[in-house]
Design an enzyme around this catalytic site. Structure first.
Site, PDB file in Angstrom:
ATOM      1  N   GLU A   1       0.685  -1.545   0.397  1.00 43.76           N
ATOM      2  CA  GLU A   1      -0.165   0.308  -0.591  1.00 43.76           C
ATOM      3  C   GLU A   1       0.909   1.400  -0.087  1.00 43.76           C
ATOM      4  O   GLU A   1       2.344   1.250   0.609  1.00 43.76           O
ATOM      5  CB  GLU A   1      -1.467  -0.216   0.851  1.00 43.76           C
ATOM      6  CG  GLU A   1      -1.916  -1.296   1.441  1.00 43.76           C
ATOM      7  CD  GLU A   1      -2.681  -1.333   2.288  1.00 43.76           C
ATOM      8  OE1 GLU A   1      -4.106  -1.247   2.602  1.00 43.76           O
ATOM      9  OE2 GLU A   1      -1.966  -1.123   3.266  1.00 43.76           O
TER      10      GLU A   1
ATOM     11  N   CYS B   1       6.344  -6.985   6.260  1.00 46.40           N
ATOM     12  CA  CYS B   1       7.548  -6.228   7.354  1.00 46.40           C
ATOM     13  C   CYS B   1       7.668  -7.833   8.699  1.00 46.40           C
ATOM     14  O   CYS B   1       6.982  -8.403   9.469  1.00 46.40           O
ATOM     15  CB  CYS B   1       7.344  -5.233   8.521  1.00 46.40           C
ATOM     16  SG  CYS B   1       8.659  -4.944   8.736  1.00 46.40           S
TER      17      CYS B   1
ATOM     18  N   CYS C   1      -1.015   5.652  10.503  1.00 45.67           N
ATOM     19  CA  CYS C   1       0.400   5.509  10.500  1.00 45.67           C
ATOM     20  C   CYS C   1       0.065   3.923  11.441  1.00 45.67           C
ATOM     21  O   CYS C   1      -0.354   3.756  12.594  1.00 45.67           O
ATOM     22  CB  CYS C   1       0.916   6.217  11.886  1.00 45.67           C
ATOM     23  SG  CYS C   1       2.610   5.740  12.383  1.00 45.67           S
TER      24      CYS C   1
ATOM     25  N   CYS D   1       6.597  -5.271  15.222  1.00 49.03           N
ATOM     26  CA  CYS D   1       6.491  -4.610  16.099  1.00 49.03           C
ATOM     27  C   CYS D   1       4.502  -4.526  16.736  1.00 49.03           C
ATOM     28  O   CYS D   1       4.187  -4.909  16.237  1.00 49.03           O
ATOM     29  CB  CYS D   1       6.421  -3.258  15.525  1.00 49.03           C
ATOM     30  SG  CYS D   1       7.807  -3.217  15.130  1.00 49.03           S
TER      31      CYS D   1
ATOM     32  N   CYS E   1       3.360   8.434   1.868  1.00 49.49           N
ATOM     33  CA  CYS E   1       4.204   7.635   2.109  1.00 49.49           C
ATOM     34  C   CYS E   1       4.107   5.974   1.398  1.00 49.49           C
ATOM     35  O   CYS E   1       2.778   5.546   0.611  1.00 49.49           O
ATOM     36  CB  CYS E   1       3.276   7.411   3.534  1.00 49.49           C
ATOM     37  SG  CYS E   1       3.886   6.583   4.407  1.00 49.49           S
TER      38      CYS E   1
ATOM     39  N   CYS F   1       1.264  -2.619  15.430  1.00 44.44           N
ATOM     40  CA  CYS F   1       1.479  -2.073  14.144  1.00 44.44           C
ATOM     41  C   CYS F   1       0.702  -4.077  13.414  1.00 44.44           C
ATOM     42  O   CYS F   1       1.096  -4.819  13.555  1.00 44.44           O
ATOM     43  CB  CYS F   1       2.946  -2.290  13.138  1.00 44.44           C
ATOM     44  SG  CYS F   1       3.168  -2.018  12.119  1.00 44.44           S
TER      45      CYS F   1
HETATM   46  S1  SF4 Z   1       5.947  -0.943  13.023  1.00 43.28           S
HETATM   47 FE1  SF4 Z   1       5.552  -1.883  11.345  1.00 43.28          FE
HETATM   48  S2  SF4 Z   1       5.815  -1.750   8.833  1.00 43.28           S
HETATM   49 FE2  SF4 Z   1       7.623  -0.342  10.847  1.00 43.28          FE
HETATM   50  S3  SF4 Z   1       8.808  -1.765  11.720  1.00 43.28           S
HETATM   51 FE3  SF4 Z   1       7.426  -2.090  12.326  1.00 43.28          FE
HETATM   52  S4  SF4 Z   1       6.254  -4.412  12.197  1.00 43.28           S
HETATM   53 FE4  SF4 Z   1       7.330  -3.430  10.404  1.00 43.28          FE
END
Ligand code: SF4
Length: 356
Positions: A92, A112, A332, A116, A105, A119
């Site tokens: 995206e 990923c 975000c 995190c 963005c 996220c």
């Molecule tokens: S915030 Fe999300 S996209 Fe960014 S590094 Fe952490 S897991 Fe990956």
């Protein structure tokens, strides 16, 4: 069948090679680059290239390999586009119009591996890195929608940019050299991949670096961001200082406010101590709702104000992110790449083996 190779994302020397391999004069690379990096995707419209060159290129290549599969617009003008690079692994990008500028963005990976805890992207695991052409392609897809020129680029979409270092740096050089964007209008955001921050400092690219800090305590940061087990806060701060010293640019620390986890006043005080003494900015991001199963909550407005005032009273340069695109999950931490596309075959979240 593998996707047809794309020319977007190639530098001049590589375009010259592509022309030679099609038995056409390499000296056409300059004209070809001018069209590609103005966002033209149809070889037939590249009017100053001879017909035989256009035809030869069209037989072997596509200009951009990006395919838009879905577009969602929010009432505040934010547009989120879902795309794939020919293999249907979706990612995206987001158009962010402001009164004084238009920003976008961009994603750097499909999924990923960083995992995190707050996220949506991290929840789905990792599939693959995007190429420089796929990164630039997102810019041109969004530019084709925007009535105003996109002047600012932030690498803050899906993925950790510094885990896709060569393609990210190549795309930044192409934005600078071919698209004409100032590196000062380009921001790369990282969770703190320390060796790559140091490498980036030596690239002679005066881009803006944003580091996601999100807590001042290693035990909390470990639980929010597995990367902290590899590079704890002290190492991230030391790399940030090196970046400032090498580039003369200040660093932004992104700080996510999660109720009862990161919004405590003692962490505001620690944060002030940590960033004192080198040019930096703290950008507060009140948590956006993402269903991560962690029960995280956004702090009450009074708590956000208290955290912010504590920082200000201790002399910290602080801003609060202007939030856009909530309703279309484009804010975000909300980019997941699953809308309308098939979910990628991904490795499990938080795969720290990629850091070795
Ligand atoms: S915030 Fe999300 S996209 Fe960014 S590094 Fe952490 S897991 Fe990956």
């Amino acid at each position: 069948m593998p996707p047809t190779p794309a020319l977007l994302g190639l530098d001049r020397a590589e375009l010259a090679e592509a022309l030679s391999s099609a038995d056409r004069p390499a000296l056409r690379a300059r004209q070809l680059a001018r069209w590609l990096y103005a966002g033209e995707t149809d070889f037939e419209k590249m009017s100053d290239l001879p017909a035989d060159v256009r035809e030869a290129l069209g037989e072997r290549y596509v200009a951009s390999g990006l395919v838009e599969t879905r577009r969602v617009e929010s009432e505040d003008g934010v547009v989120k586009v879902l795309a794939h690079g020919g293999d249907e692994e979706s990612f995206e990008c987001v158009l962010l119009p402001y009164a004084d500028r238009v920003s976008c963005c961009l994603s750097t990976q499909v999924g990923c591996p960083m995992g995190c805890a707050f996220c949506a992207t991290g929840l789905g695991g990792f599939d693959r890195n995007l190429s420089a052409g796929e990164i630039l392609g997102q810019y041109f897809l969004l530019q084709s929608i925007s009535p105003r020129r996109i002047s600012h680029v932030v690498y803050m979409g899906m993925g950790e940019p510094l885990l896709n270092y060569p393609e990210v740096v190549k795309s930044i050089r192409l934005f600078k050299q071919e698209v004409g964007l100032s590196p000062r209008h380009i921001t790369v955001s990282t969770v703190g991949i320390v060796p790559r921050i140091r490498e980036l400092a030596q690239e002679n690219l005066p881009i803006h670096l944003a580091i996601s800090l999100h807590s001042t305590k290693d035990e909390i940061r470990n639980s929010l961001m597995p990367v902290n087990q590899k590079w704890p806060i002290s190492e991230v701060l030391s790399a940030a200082k090196e970046y400032v010293n090498a580039t003369g640019r200040k660093v932004t620390f992104e700080y996510l406010l999660i109720e009862g986890v990161t919004d405590t006043i003692d962490q505001a005080e620690d944060l002030a101590t940590m960033v004192r003494g080198f040019p930096s900015l703290v950008n507060l991001i009140p948590f956006n709702y993402v269903s991560t199963g962690q029960g995280f909550k956004r702090p009450a407005p009074s708590r956000i104000t208290q955290f912010r005032r504590t920082l200000e009273s201790l002399g910290v340069n602080v801003t609060q992110r202007r939030e856009r695109g909530h309703r279309i999950a484009a804010a975000c931490g909300q980019l997941a790449g699953v809308h309308g596309g098939r979910f990628a075959r991904r490795r499990s979240p938080s795969d720290l083996s990629v850091l070795s």
